[in-house]
Design a protein around this motif. Structure first.
Motif, PDB file in Angstrom:
ATOM      1  N   ALA A  73       0.906  -1.196  -0.110  1.00  0.00           N
ATOM      2  CA  ALA A  73      -0.068   0.052  -0.034  1.00  0.00           C
ATOM      3  C   ALA A  73       0.840   1.340   0.063  1.00  0.00           C
ATOM      4  O   ALA A  73       1.835   1.215   0.510  1.00  0.00           O
ATOM      5  N   LEU A  74       0.441   2.279  -0.833  1.00  0.00           N
ATOM      6  CA  LEU A  74       1.189   3.363  -0.981  1.00  0.00           C
ATOM      7  C   LEU A  74       0.514   4.502  -0.038  1.00  0.00           C
ATOM      8  O   LEU A  74      -0.732   4.873  -0.281  1.00  0.00           O
ATOM      9  N   ILE A  75       1.215   5.150   0.545  1.00  0.00           N
ATOM     10  CA  ILE A  75       0.709   6.167   1.720  1.00  0.00           C
ATOM     11  C   ILE A  75       1.289   7.730   1.253  1.00  0.00           C
ATOM     12  O   ILE A  75       2.471   7.743   1.198  1.00  0.00           O
ATOM     13  N   LEU A  76       0.257   8.434   1.053  1.00  0.00           N
ATOM     14  CA  LEU A  76       0.654   9.969   0.533  1.00  0.00           C
ATOM     15  C   LEU A  76       0.768  10.516   1.940  1.00  0.00           C
ATOM     16  O   LEU A  76      -0.432  10.822   2.414  1.00  0.00           O
ATOM     17  N   ILE A  77       1.729  11.305   2.219  1.00  0.00           N
ATOM     18  CA  ILE A  77       2.023  12.024   3.566  1.00  0.00           C
ATOM     19  C   ILE A  77       2.006  13.521   3.183  1.00  0.00           C
ATOM     20  O   ILE A  77       2.939  13.907   2.310  1.00  0.00           O
ATOM     21  N   ALA A  78       0.901  14.085   3.341  1.00  0.00           N
ATOM     22  CA  ALA A  78       0.645  15.749   3.417  1.00  0.00           C
ATOM     23  C   ALA A  78       0.886  16.243   4.539  1.00  0.00           C
ATOM     24  O   ALA A  78      -0.023  16.477   5.203  1.00  0.00           O
ATOM     25  N   GLU A  79       2.149  16.902   4.858  1.00  0.00           N
ATOM     26  CA  GLU A  79       2.489  17.658   6.129  1.00  0.00           C
ATOM     27  C   GLU A  79       3.739  18.476   5.933  1.00  0.00           C
ATOM     28  O   GLU A  79       4.745  18.111   5.222  1.00  0.00           O
ATOM     29  N   ASP A  80       3.356  19.604   6.386  1.00  0.00           N
ATOM     30  CA  ASP A  80       4.426  20.860   6.250  1.00  0.00           C
ATOM     31  C   ASP A  80       5.483  20.881   7.334  1.00  0.00           C
ATOM     32  O   ASP A  80       6.395  21.776   6.981  1.00  0.00           O
ATOM     33  N   GLU A  81       5.487  20.192   8.431  1.00  0.00           N
ATOM     34  CA  GLU A  81       6.598  20.223   9.446  1.00  0.00           C
ATOM     35  C   GLU A  81       7.235  19.101   9.151  1.00  0.00           C
ATOM     36  O   GLU A  81       7.198  17.684   9.308  1.00  0.00           O
ATOM     37  N   PRO A  82       8.570  19.191   8.507  1.00  0.00           N
ATOM     38  CA  PRO A  82       9.386  18.164   8.112  1.00  0.00           C
ATOM     39  C   PRO A  82       9.761  16.954   9.144  1.00  0.00           C
ATOM     40  O   PRO A  82       9.820  15.860   8.867  1.00  0.00           O
ATOM     41  N   GLU A  83      10.059  17.442  10.621  1.00  0.00           N
ATOM     42  CA  GLU A  83      10.291  16.603  11.389  1.00  0.00           C
ATOM     43  C   GLU A  83       9.117  15.481  11.527  1.00  0.00           C
ATOM     44  O   GLU A  83       9.177  14.023  11.765  1.00  0.00           O
ATOM     45  N   ILE A  84       7.721  16.027  11.607  1.00  0.00           N
ATOM     46  CA  ILE A  84       6.628  15.240  11.615  1.00  0.00           C
ATOM     47  C   ILE A  84       6.532  14.100  10.518  1.00  0.00           C
ATOM     48  O   ILE A  84       6.248  13.052  10.667  1.00  0.00           O
ATOM     49  N   ALA A  85       6.726  14.734   9.339  1.00  0.00           N
ATOM     50  CA  ALA A  85       6.693  14.108   8.124  1.00  0.00           C
ATOM     51  C   ALA A  85       7.669  12.721   8.236  1.00  0.00           C
ATOM     52  O   ALA A  85       7.266  11.963   7.770  1.00  0.00           O
ATOM     53  N   GLU A  86       8.820  13.068   8.605  1.00  0.00           N
ATOM     54  CA  GLU A  86       9.935  12.159   8.394  1.00  0.00           C
ATOM     55  C   GLU A  86       9.505  11.123   9.755  1.00  0.00           C
ATOM     56  O   GLU A  86       9.965   9.981   9.371  1.00  0.00           O
ATOM     57  N   ILE A  87       8.839  11.121  10.502  1.00  0.00           N
ATOM     58  CA  ILE A  87       8.691  10.532  11.762  1.00  0.00           C
ATOM     59  C   ILE A  87       7.568   9.547  11.130  1.00  0.00           C
ATOM     60  O   ILE A  87       7.684   8.111  11.238  1.00  0.00           O
ATOM     61  N   LEU A  88       6.657   9.999  10.693  1.00  0.00           N
ATOM     62  CA  LEU A  88       5.190   9.267   9.999  1.00  0.00           C
ATOM     63  C   LEU A  88       6.089   8.446   8.839  1.00  0.00           C
ATOM     64  O   LEU A  88       5.661   7.002   8.849  1.00  0.00           O
ATOM     65  N   ASP A  89       6.943   8.990   8.086  1.00  0.00           N
ATOM     66  CA  ASP A  89       7.568   8.122   7.016  1.00  0.00           C
ATOM     67  C   ASP A  89       8.291   7.009   7.542  1.00  0.00           C
ATOM     68  O   ASP A  89       8.383   5.725   6.901  1.00  0.00           O
TER      69      ASP A  89
ATOM     70  N   LYS B 293      -3.559  22.408   8.781  1.00  0.00           N
ATOM     71  CA  LYS B 293      -2.856  23.622   8.617  1.00  0.00           C
ATOM     72  C   LYS B 293      -1.563  23.713   7.601  1.00  0.00           C
ATOM     73  O   LYS B 293      -0.430  23.337   8.108  1.00  0.00           O
ATOM     74  N   MET B 294      -1.873  23.640   6.369  1.00  0.00           N
ATOM     75  CA  MET B 294      -0.726  23.632   5.629  1.00  0.00           C
ATOM     76  C   MET B 294      -0.737  24.964   4.549  1.00  0.00           C
ATOM     77  O   MET B 294      -1.677  25.619   4.405  1.00  0.00           O
ATOM     78  N   PRO B 295       0.636  25.383   4.077  1.00  0.00           N
ATOM     79  CA  PRO B 295       0.209  26.660   3.207  1.00  0.00           C
ATOM     80  C   PRO B 295      -0.470  26.422   1.814  1.00  0.00           C
ATOM     81  O   PRO B 295      -0.510  25.088   1.422  1.00  0.00           O
ATOM     82  N   GLY B 296      -0.725  27.503   1.277  1.00  0.00           N
ATOM     83  CA  GLY B 296      -1.566  27.390   0.051  1.00  0.00           C
ATOM     84  C   GLY B 296      -3.048  26.760   0.415  1.00  0.00           C
ATOM     85  O   GLY B 296      -3.847  27.205   1.455  1.00  0.00           O
ATOM     86  N   LYS B 297      -3.370  25.598  -0.251  1.00  0.00           N
ATOM     87  CA  LYS B 297      -4.595  25.008  -0.070  1.00  0.00           C
ATOM     88  C   LYS B 297      -4.730  24.174   1.456  1.00  0.00           C
ATOM     89  O   LYS B 297      -3.564  23.526   1.563  1.00  0.00           O
ATOM     90  N   ASP B 298      -5.544  24.518   2.153  1.00  0.00           N
ATOM     91  CA  ASP B 298      -5.445  23.821   3.755  1.00  0.00           C
ATOM     92  C   ASP B 298      -5.928  22.440   3.498  1.00  0.00           C
ATOM     93  O   ASP B 298      -6.653  22.022   2.307  1.00  0.00           O
ATOM     94  N   GLY B 299      -6.021  21.813   4.687  1.00  0.00           N
ATOM     95  CA  GLY B 299      -6.494  20.152   4.557  1.00  0.00           C
ATOM     96  C   GLY B 299      -7.989  20.083   4.330  1.00  0.00           C
ATOM     97  O   GLY B 299      -8.272  19.137   3.548  1.00  0.00           O
ATOM     98  N   TRP B 300      -8.861  21.138   4.887  1.00  0.00           N
ATOM     99  CA  TRP B 300     -10.077  21.001   4.357  1.00  0.00           C
ATOM    100  C   TRP B 300     -10.321  21.071   2.960  1.00  0.00           C
ATOM    101  O   TRP B 300     -11.235  20.304   2.422  1.00  0.00           O
ATOM    102  N   GLU B 301      -9.722  22.039   2.489  1.00  0.00           N
ATOM    103  CA  GLU B 301      -9.915  22.145   0.802  1.00  0.00           C
ATOM    104  C   GLU B 301      -9.488  20.920   0.055  1.00  0.00           C
ATOM    105  O   GLU B 301     -10.032  20.439  -0.615  1.00  0.00           O
ATOM    106  N   VAL B 302      -8.159  20.356   0.534  1.00  0.00           N
ATOM    107  CA  VAL B 302      -7.684  19.169  -0.154  1.00  0.00           C
ATOM    108  C   VAL B 302      -8.713  17.999   0.232  1.00  0.00           C
ATOM    109  O   VAL B 302      -8.978  17.154  -0.780  1.00  0.00           O
TER     110      VAL B 302
END
Length: 239
Positions: free
Chosen positions: A3-19, A55-64
């Motif tokens: 399974a492929l998981i797309l991680i949409a997260e603007d905080e690098p440390e959190i993204a790397e932990i999840l990854d 809370k991400m730059p540009g389009k936020d998570g609700w819009e996505v």
């Protein structure tokens, strides 16, 4: 295919932990750091699940989330610092499959992802991984190279049969981990976290294990499957 998981997260440390936790459990991953990028890559990658910050730059998570629901039924797990009931209800109303509040336990997030994928009928991982002529049974801890020619030395004629590789446990873990994401470049630190218990190994220890693994693959007729990417790490090719 895992399974492929797309991680949409603007905080690098959190993204790397999840990854790191997801790849350790056998998932493939892809990271983006803003909402628009998530929407851009989703139709190309066709991820099995989207792990979505709000809370991400540009389009936020609700819009996505709203756009993903217009496009189809790709499972979405929200991971956010928004902890109010109204936020949870909004996420579920728009169509999120689960809602996790930061700070979180990454083990719990992985477990929730697994639960969502089971509900939606997506398999987390396969027992047998196949990359090119390489075959890895992750349950019996046996790896072999099909059509390596080893069988003909004992009089076998089945060109698809393969002689098992004699690997140490660490070598097997490294090979299986890279086989879950063929052609991806793994850094030495990623391989330490995923394959060397304790996480206190030095990068040159990884180099030593990979060097021995490459020699064994070469001897089995699978030369150059693992390549060195200078200044980065290692890649397992699927050719």
């Amino acid at each position: 295919m895992n399974a492929l998981i797309l991680i949409a997260e603007d905080e690098p440390e959190i993204a790397e932990i999840l990854d790191a936790y997801l790849t350790r459990e056998g998932y493939r991953t892809y990271q983006v750091n803003n909402g628009q990028s998530a929407l851009d890559v989703q139709p190309l990658l066709k991820p099995d699940l989207v792990l979505l910050d709000i809370k991400m730059p540009g389009k936020d998570g609700w819009e996505v989330l709203a756009e993903l629901r217009r496009r189809g039924d790709t499972p979405v797990v929200i991971v956010t610092a928004l902890d109010q009931d109204i936020d949870r209800l909004q996420g579920l109303r728009i169509g999120a499959d689960d809602y996790v509040v930061k700070p979180f336990n990454p083990v719990e997030v992985v477990a929730r992802i697994g639960a969502v994928l089971r509900r939606t009928g997506v398999s987390r991982t396969e027992a047998v991984l196949r990359v090119g002529r390489l075959e890895i049974d992750t349950q019996s801890y046996v790896a072999s190279v099909r059509g390596s020619g080893a069988g003909s030395e004992r009089g076998r004629t089945d060109k698809n049969s393969g002689e098992p590789l004699v690997l140490t446990l660490t070598e097997f873990r490294l090979l299986a981990h890279m086989a879950k994401s063929p052609n991806r470049v793994f850094t030495r630190s990623e391989l330490i976290d995923a394959c060397l218990p304790g996480g206190d190994a030095l990068e040159r220890t990884v180099d030593s294990h990979v060097s021995n693994l490459r020699k064994k693959l070469d001897k089995a007729g699978a030369a150059d499957m693992i390549t060195v990417v200078r200044g980065v790490g290692y890649r397992l090719a699927d050719a």
